[in-house]
Design a protein around this motif. Sequence first.
Motif, short mmCIF file in Angstrom:
data_model
loop_
_atom_site.label_atom_id
_atom_site.label_comp_id
_atom_site.label_asym_id
_atom_site.label_seq_id
_atom_site.Cartn_x
_atom_site.Cartn_y
_atom_site.Cartn_z
N LEU A 53 1.05 -1.54 -0.11
CA LEU A 53 0.20 -0.31 -0.11
C LEU A 53 0.93 1.28 0.08
O LEU A 53 0.92 2.20 -0.31
N LEU A 54 1.72 1.09 0.97
CA LEU A 54 3.00 2.66 0.81
C LEU A 54 3.68 3.09 -0.60
O LEU A 54 3.57 3.60 -1.42
N ARG A 55 3.76 1.36 -1.38
CA ARG A 55 4.49 1.72 -2.63
C ARG A 55 3.29 1.90 -3.55
O ARG A 55 3.37 2.99 -4.30
N ALA A 56 2.57 1.86 -3.14
CA ALA A 56 0.88 2.16 -4.81
C ALA A 56 0.93 3.59 -4.73
O ALA A 56 0.66 4.50 -5.29
N VAL A 57 0.97 4.57 -3.33
CA VAL A 57 0.90 5.62 -2.56
C VAL A 57 1.62 6.12 -3.22
O VAL A 57 1.53 7.22 -3.92
N LEU A 58 2.96 5.99 -2.72
CA LEU A 58 4.10 6.59 -3.92
C LEU A 58 3.69 6.76 -5.89
O LEU A 58 4.11 7.48 -5.51
N ASP A 59 3.60 5.76 -5.67
CA ASP A 59 3.49 5.71 -7.60
C ASP A 59 1.96 6.75 -7.52
O ASP A 59 2.46 6.93 -8.80
N ALA A 60 1.08 6.45 -6.29
CA ALA A 60 0.12 6.99 -7.61
C ALA A 60 0.38 8.67 -7.52
O ALA A 60 -0.13 9.29 -7.81
N ALA A 61 1.00 9.01 -6.27
CA ALA A 61 0.75 10.43 -6.18
C ALA A 61 1.88 11.23 -6.52
O ALA A 61 1.28 12.65 -6.51
N ARG A 62 3.20 10.60 -6.96
CA ARG A 62 4.69 11.35 -7.72
C ARG A 62 3.98 11.62 -8.53
O ARG A 62 4.48 13.12 -9.09
N PRO A 63 3.27 11.60 -9.24
CA PRO A 63 2.60 12.52 -10.43
C PRO A 63 1.59 13.81 -10.68
O PRO A 63 1.26 14.03 -11.89
N ARG A 64 1.65 13.78 -9.22
CA ARG A 64 0.14 15.13 -9.18
C ARG A 64 0.34 15.95 -8.46
O ARG A 64 1.01 15.98 -7.32
N PRO A 65 0.58 17.09 -8.89
CA PRO A 65 0.93 18.38 -8.54
C PRO A 65 -0.14 18.93 -7.21
O PRO A 65 0.91 18.87 -6.83
N ASP A 66 -0.81 18.12 -7.27
CA ASP A 66 -1.84 18.53 -6.36
C ASP A 66 -2.61 17.55 -5.38
O ASP A 66 -2.35 17.84 -3.94
N ALA A 67 -1.09 16.24 -5.32
CA ALA A 67 -0.76 15.75 -4.38
C ALA A 67 0.69 16.40 -3.36
O ALA A 67 1.01 15.88 -2.31
N HIS A 68 1.59 17.20 -4.23
CA HIS A 68 2.07 18.11 -3.32
C HIS A 68 2.83 19.34 -2.56
O HIS A 68 2.54 19.06 -1.54
N GLY A 69 1.17 19.82 -3.29
CA GLY A 69 1.28 21.48 -2.73
C GLY A 69 1.97 21.97 -2.54
O GLY A 69 3.49 21.89 -2.97
N PRO A 70 2.52 22.79 -1.08
CA PRO A 70 3.45 23.23 -0.84
C PRO A 70 4.40 22.80 0.40
O PRO A 70 5.67 23.17 0.82
N LEU A 71 4.05 20.99 0.34
CA LEU A 71 4.95 20.18 1.38
C LEU A 71 5.80 19.67 -0.15
O LEU A 71 6.01 19.44 -1.93
N VAL A 72 7.35 19.10 -0.06
CA VAL A 72 8.31 18.43 -0.34
C VAL A 72 8.28 17.16 -1.78
O VAL A 72 6.80 16.07 -1.14
N ALA A 73 8.65 16.80 -2.48
CA ALA A 73 7.34 15.74 -3.13
C ALA A 73 8.11 14.25 -2.61
O ALA A 73 8.51 14.30 -2.08
N VAL A 74 6.99 13.20 -3.17
CA VAL A 74 6.83 11.86 -2.36
C VAL A 74 8.35 11.44 -2.21
O VAL A 74 8.08 10.23 -1.13
N ASP A 75 8.63 11.77 -3.11
CA ASP A 75 10.18 10.80 -3.29
C ASP A 75 11.45 11.55 -2.32
O ASP A 75 12.21 10.76 -1.95
N GLU A 76 11.65 12.36 -2.17
CA GLU A 76 12.20 13.26 -0.92
C GLU A 76 11.95 11.81 0.52
O GLU A 76 12.91 11.68 1.40
#
Length: 629
Positions: A53-76
């Motif tokens: 599940l954690l990996r699925a969230v990472l993969d699904a959120a990575r290409p979505r700008p609205d998933a990052h907003g004011p936060l750093v990228a999920v890869d970091e």
Amino acid sequence: MTADPPLLGTSGGPAVIRHQLAERAFDAIATGVGDGTSVRALFATERSQRRVLLRAVLDAARPRPDAHGPLVAVDEVWDLLVRAERSDPAETARVLYQPQTGIWATHVLRRIRNLVYDDAPLWADVGYLHAMAAAAAIRCGLRFRLCVPLRQGAAMLPTLGYARLPVRDAWETVEVAVTARGAVRCTSRSGTTVDIRRPLDLDTDDSAGWTPCTVLHARAGRGALSVVLDDIDPYRHILRPSRPARLTPAALRRWETMLTQAWSLLVTEHPEQARGLSTGLSVLVPLARAERFRPRSASSGDAFGSLLLSEPDDAVQLAATLVHELQHAKLGALMHLFDLYENDSRNLFYAPWRDDPRPLGGLLQGVYAFFGVTRFWRRQRQVAAGSRSVLAHFEFALWRQQVAHTLRGLLAAPELTGLGRRFLDGVAIVLAGWLTEPVPGNVAQRAAAAAMNHRAGWRIRHLCPPADAVEALARAWAAKVAVSGPVPPSDMRPDPAARLLDTRSALTRLWLADRDAFRELQRCDGVGRRVSGATAADLAYVSADYPSARQLYLSDLADSPDRPDAWVGLGLTAQAVGHKLVAQAVLTRPELVLAVSRAVAARTGRRPHPWDLADWLGGCLRGQGADAL
């Protein structure tokens, strides 16, 4: 059990793990023995599920700008998690494998796939990953700086607690950093700070603006249980994120006392269940107090180890609820490994513990949960005394009957796989022995009546008889002629408003366990305000004042001819006084009696007398019985 493989870097995926469960372990889970060993094996599979599940969230959120907003990228953030795990795998696991992680991950994935709506910005939900990384790094003693979501003034650090800071907007960020001295500082955009001097000390609220998680400890003999009493994490509830709702000191003391007493009872009298709970239970989520004998509890396959429950009436009720939800957790984990039924089934079924019809998977879960509850009360009736013993006999007699009834239908379901049938065969073998065990006669009668009450109450709300059969019976009644021949079975038409099918059962429990409280209820005005759904007729029926009950139910039907609970109460009263024809009609085909009553009124302009109509229909239905649920 081997150690968990490490999380991989941003370019990799989770390691492949092949889980196996020995045949004897599968059968042991079905029959309910060896719970400590089986739950440990199942918990290992749930950790793998969590990593996926954690990996699925990472993969699904990575290409979505609205998933990052004011936060750093999920890869970091992922890189910080990997760094924490390399530093201290055990401490990182405490964060990653907490039950709330599963609820959060599935919520985020549903949001990204547009399966649920939430008014929070997507980055505020995705940012729980940032909060987990910060919490893991704090636990591992790492130096870092990272912004996490500030949800309506609360910045959650999972497994640790939350910081409260003033906000301008409902959705902001706060920087979390570890100082040179090892303290944690949370800084809002306005510059307000909260310093957490001892973030790992969950027993001490030592910082203004900081609220630590609450951990309850219980010990009895050689058994120990430690659980988080979670009233603060936004993902503690199953359906949607929630704001912190701290318990009062008095409520917290009651929970501590109840848990200590319940754990002592389980360790002493139910050691197998205690071993399973010590391995599989890590979080209790408190809900508001429910009515007496109507506890509320829930769990989710997404959150292995977590249980939501209302403040219990007493320690015995809490122990029974813990056993109930442990069964759900075990079966949920097992169904992550094996297909016990075909997933394409859309059929709905009668569940004797629910107000609503249930799909096959939910019915399977209910059978296994109440199989465990039956086992609990089977033992409890041997160790309880006085009115508690009477109540334990009632619960044992009721739930063994309800599980057996449902199990017969389940075993006939073509949707079951071979493994599903094998699993239920294990339950059936154990249950068959319990069905022969004696129960005091009066208690057995009340348990049988409670089972019939629920079944009839469910039928009258969710089943609809064939219209042509109803019209034929209405014509025959108006013409004063007898009708013979079988009446076709009814069709299911679920009523989403159906509720409170357990009202008379709750009153029966009160009558058996606390006669003084029941009599006080009889003396008060407005019994329905004390026990939802209850009427004066119900009080008369439960206290065996059947002449009064009959008259009061008839009076209720004169005022409201379509009241399902009054119709069923009339049938139960007829059964109690030996009027077989009325009981036959109302308790086996209540939906037909109500439909014919309506049809006669439409044809003649007036309602037939309920008792007379039921007596007549009982003769028409003589020997037919109810169609199978």
